[in-house]
Design a protein around this motif. Sequence first.
Motif, PDB file in Angstrom:
ATOM      1  N   TYR A 199     -38.395  67.653 -82.662  1.00 27.06           N
ATOM      2  CA  TYR A 199     -38.404  68.975 -82.455  1.00 27.06           C
ATOM      3  C   TYR A 199     -39.279  69.723 -83.428  1.00 27.06           C
ATOM      4  O   TYR A 199     -39.958  70.604 -83.260  1.00 27.06           O
ATOM      5  CB  TYR A 199     -37.032  69.387 -82.043  1.00 27.06           C
ATOM      6  N   ARG A 252     -42.627  71.351 -82.824  1.00 28.39           N
ATOM      7  CA  ARG A 252     -42.587  72.885 -82.932  1.00 28.39           C
ATOM      8  C   ARG A 252     -43.640  73.567 -84.095  1.00 28.39           C
ATOM      9  O   ARG A 252     -44.321  74.677 -83.910  1.00 28.39           O
ATOM     10  CB  ARG A 252     -41.221  73.520 -83.280  1.00 28.39           C
ATOM     11  N   GLN A 274     -35.541  78.670 -76.319  1.00 29.36           N
ATOM     12  CA  GLN A 274     -35.036  77.383 -77.147  1.00 29.36           C
ATOM     13  C   GLN A 274     -33.563  77.286 -77.532  1.00 29.36           C
ATOM     14  O   GLN A 274     -33.159  78.442 -77.735  1.00 29.36           O
ATOM     15  CB  GLN A 274     -36.092  77.313 -78.471  1.00 29.36           C
ATOM     16  N   ILE A 309     -29.218  70.806 -80.872  1.00 26.31           N
ATOM     17  CA  ILE A 309     -29.892  69.524 -80.835  1.00 26.31           C
ATOM     18  C   ILE A 309     -29.192  68.617 -81.786  1.00 26.31           C
ATOM     19  O   ILE A 309     -28.917  67.565 -81.464  1.00 26.31           O
ATOM     20  CB  ILE A 309     -31.336  69.481 -80.981  1.00 26.31           C
ATOM     21  N   ASP A 331     -37.450  64.798 -73.495  1.00 30.12           N
ATOM     22  CA  ASP A 331     -36.885  66.174 -73.473  1.00 30.12           C
ATOM     23  C   ASP A 331     -38.030  66.990 -72.827  1.00 30.12           C
ATOM     24  O   ASP A 331     -39.089  66.390 -72.466  1.00 30.12           O
ATOM     25  CB  ASP A 331     -36.386  66.682 -74.700  1.00 30.12           C
ATOM     26  N   LEU A 345     -38.600  70.053 -73.978  1.00 32.80           N
ATOM     27  CA  LEU A 345     -38.935  71.025 -75.106  1.00 32.80           C
ATOM     28  C   LEU A 345     -40.361  71.315 -75.442  1.00 32.80           C
ATOM     29  O   LEU A 345     -41.127  70.324 -75.370  1.00 32.80           O
ATOM     30  CB  LEU A 345     -37.933  70.663 -76.292  1.00 32.80           C
TER      31      LEU A 345
END
Lengths: 437, 395
Positions: B207, B211, B254, B260, B273, B275
């Motif tokens: 993640y 990100r 988020q 998470i 996922d 995301l």
Amino acid sequence: MNTTTTQQKAALRDVHKDASMRKQKAMMGAHYDRLTAAPQTGEKVCSTFVPGNLNELIDCFGLVNNLPEVNAIQNGLRRISGQYVLEAEKIGHSEDVCTYVKSDIGMMAKGNIAPNGRPFPKPDVLLLSYTGCFTFMKWFELLREQYRCETIMLHTPYLGDGTVTPNMIQYMVRQLRDEVIPKLERVSGVKFDIDRLRERLARSAQAEDDLVYVLRSARNRPSPIDAYFGGIYYIGPIFGAFRGSEDALEYYRFLRAEVDERIAAGTGPVTPEGDMGAEKYRLVVEGPPNYTNFRQFWKMFYDEGAVVVASSYTKVGGVYDLGFRHDPRKPLETLAEYCLGVYTNRSLPMRIDMLSRYLEEYQADGLLINSIKSCNSFSAGQLLMMREIERRTGKPGAFIESDLVDPRYFSAANIKNRLESYFQMIEQRRSGAAHAA
Amino acid sequence: MGASLSMSDVATIIARATALFEDLDFSAAREWKSARPERKVIGYMPIYVPRELIHAAGMLPLGILGGGDQLEVIHGDAYYQSYICRIPRSTIDLAVSGRLDFVDGMLFPSICDVIRNLSGMWKVMYPQVYSRYFDVPQNYCDAIGGNYYVNELAELREALGHLRGAPITDEELRGSIAAYNDNRRLVRQLYEYRRAKPWQAPATEVYLLTRAGLVLPVEQHSQLIRDYLSAAAAAERPRLDNCRIVLTGAFCEQPPLNLIKSLELAGCYVVDDDLLLVTRWLSEDVPTEGDALQNLAHAFLHHSESTAARYEPDASEKGQHLVRAVRRAKAEGVIFACPSFCDPALLDRPMLQRVLREAGIPYVAFKYSENFGQMQPIREQAGTFADSIKLWSAQ
């Protein structure tokens, strides 16, 4: 004392209605009878939405229009939507989402009974006119699961920059020409006839003229209409299943004459308890009403002499008072323009402009926002809208909260307190202005 | 780097990604901008914008995803009722507090009515800043939705060219498409690596790494993923007896990073996922030859992710992307983690759950907000779910 109370209760039961309201009630009743009789008569049913409602086109194919939002409103007014909402939540729908959807889903789970007591027929087609509300898309995906029928998407681009572009029109016309119409032909078995569409569009434009006349009558003092609570009745036929029909033409002619009579007599709006008393406050209202406690809500206004002279909710199924009319000379383009222009498809700056204009044109004392818990399309951004409109017009705004058809979110005492404070504030402004003068 | 890579390299990479994640002043983007006077930064919100166009204009696309759980919202609550989700209010707070004062433009993609209306709020609050509601077609026919989208792309291209003072050339655009093709391939590779060895690439790391791609220039981000994949492969980590789950519903606001982490602590390997979908929205390379806008439009119509904000014209396809994700990742269940008051995720959820039931895939659901801090119930729910999966699979 007891006698008086009984008399008052009796008077409340004996709701006063305009002749036009009674006429509309008969039209709605006949429509629900036609709709629920479809399995016997063989007529085919098209479910669609109020904003972006293409009734003229639907009628060209002989399809009967069914509007789930209107059904949810009916259930709200009849105070049965609460149980439907709970039913939908019980079967897995979130408490956070639109209560129109949950009322509809819950109603299906409980037998799908129409206001006339007969079951709604299964639609033959879902016309997903995706206009101004994200939820519409999910709503019809949910219904598609239940009904397993043809589903037609008509995507209306959002007016984010405040203008209708040729690209938007071209996109919508192509969808109508190459997808919507061929699919409606297939479902209905009726060949598309553009002249039939033109006839209906011409009738729409005439009815729209009369509707605008009625809405603009609120510029009079006193206003002969309430453009929110009463306005909801006035928009019924044109936002619902009647736009483009002879019935709608006749209804709006009749309504216009009725309003003319009130202007001539110098009388104010008709409320459920008869003619409203002296007009003390003139308001512009943004946002839908609450339907589960509709009369109680309205009473909070007319008891205080408050009349709504303009509202945004009465533009949700079409904005006509800014000049748009359905134009039979360009049938598909006009349907596209109509969809693009509905209130909730307009950007926030456009909405602010419109409401600011109403405050001035209708000589209103202020802006009231009824923020609806389950309608993000309307509600997101309303606090900024209020501040901006106050800044531009110098007129006070007020903010109340409720929900469309979920009775859990109607707090009468809270709303009444806020309204009373708001009216006091308007009084203080007036006395301040009088002293300054 | 190769053989010398170790856990400390992974830690260094993740420390950098974490610093970027925690920096609500967007220092990296500010530094990038200040390095050259002509540089501009264009913010964008979830789910998808064609970042290639921004990049082609020589600008930095900057993902704006609200304030997370580190931002104390002071101003934003004055703009929103309690029943509106959290991401717009913290985004407003970022702006009102001056944290976005270096941003030269904002794009608000078509995802829901809240983000849509935020685009209008931006126009009212920051009339001097370029902002655009970026609409995408819900019609997937090339001649209809495709044409519309090509024209929308052309309008955006023209506007960005105007902002920088020179039109975006075809060559620039093709170069940017190539850069993002490379980046998407690497993100897909990262996801594939995690699917194969989730113990080697924990969900929090994937993640944070993904990100970072929302604030770094794409070339730097691509290198960061390359470095991570090499470092992660070189550092063996213990494999736990966790169940494998797909996380869904978290495509806009988020979840807190702790959420998470909590899923992993509760015994779940997140093997797929939804995301940060913008990093892999287009599922195939966009051709770099031919008409660039046509290519981007074609990719959007025919090779893009399924999610709640997108209409599924084929009823039989509804939710199948989730089933495929489960099968592809050999997942044993699905966790629906949806933001409170998120219309797209919450309205879609019952339909997806129906599809999973029919496919015999277990699921569990809960809601969160970006500043949600009560992880114990999440750990308990996810832990119970993981245990029950283990029990079922043992039968």
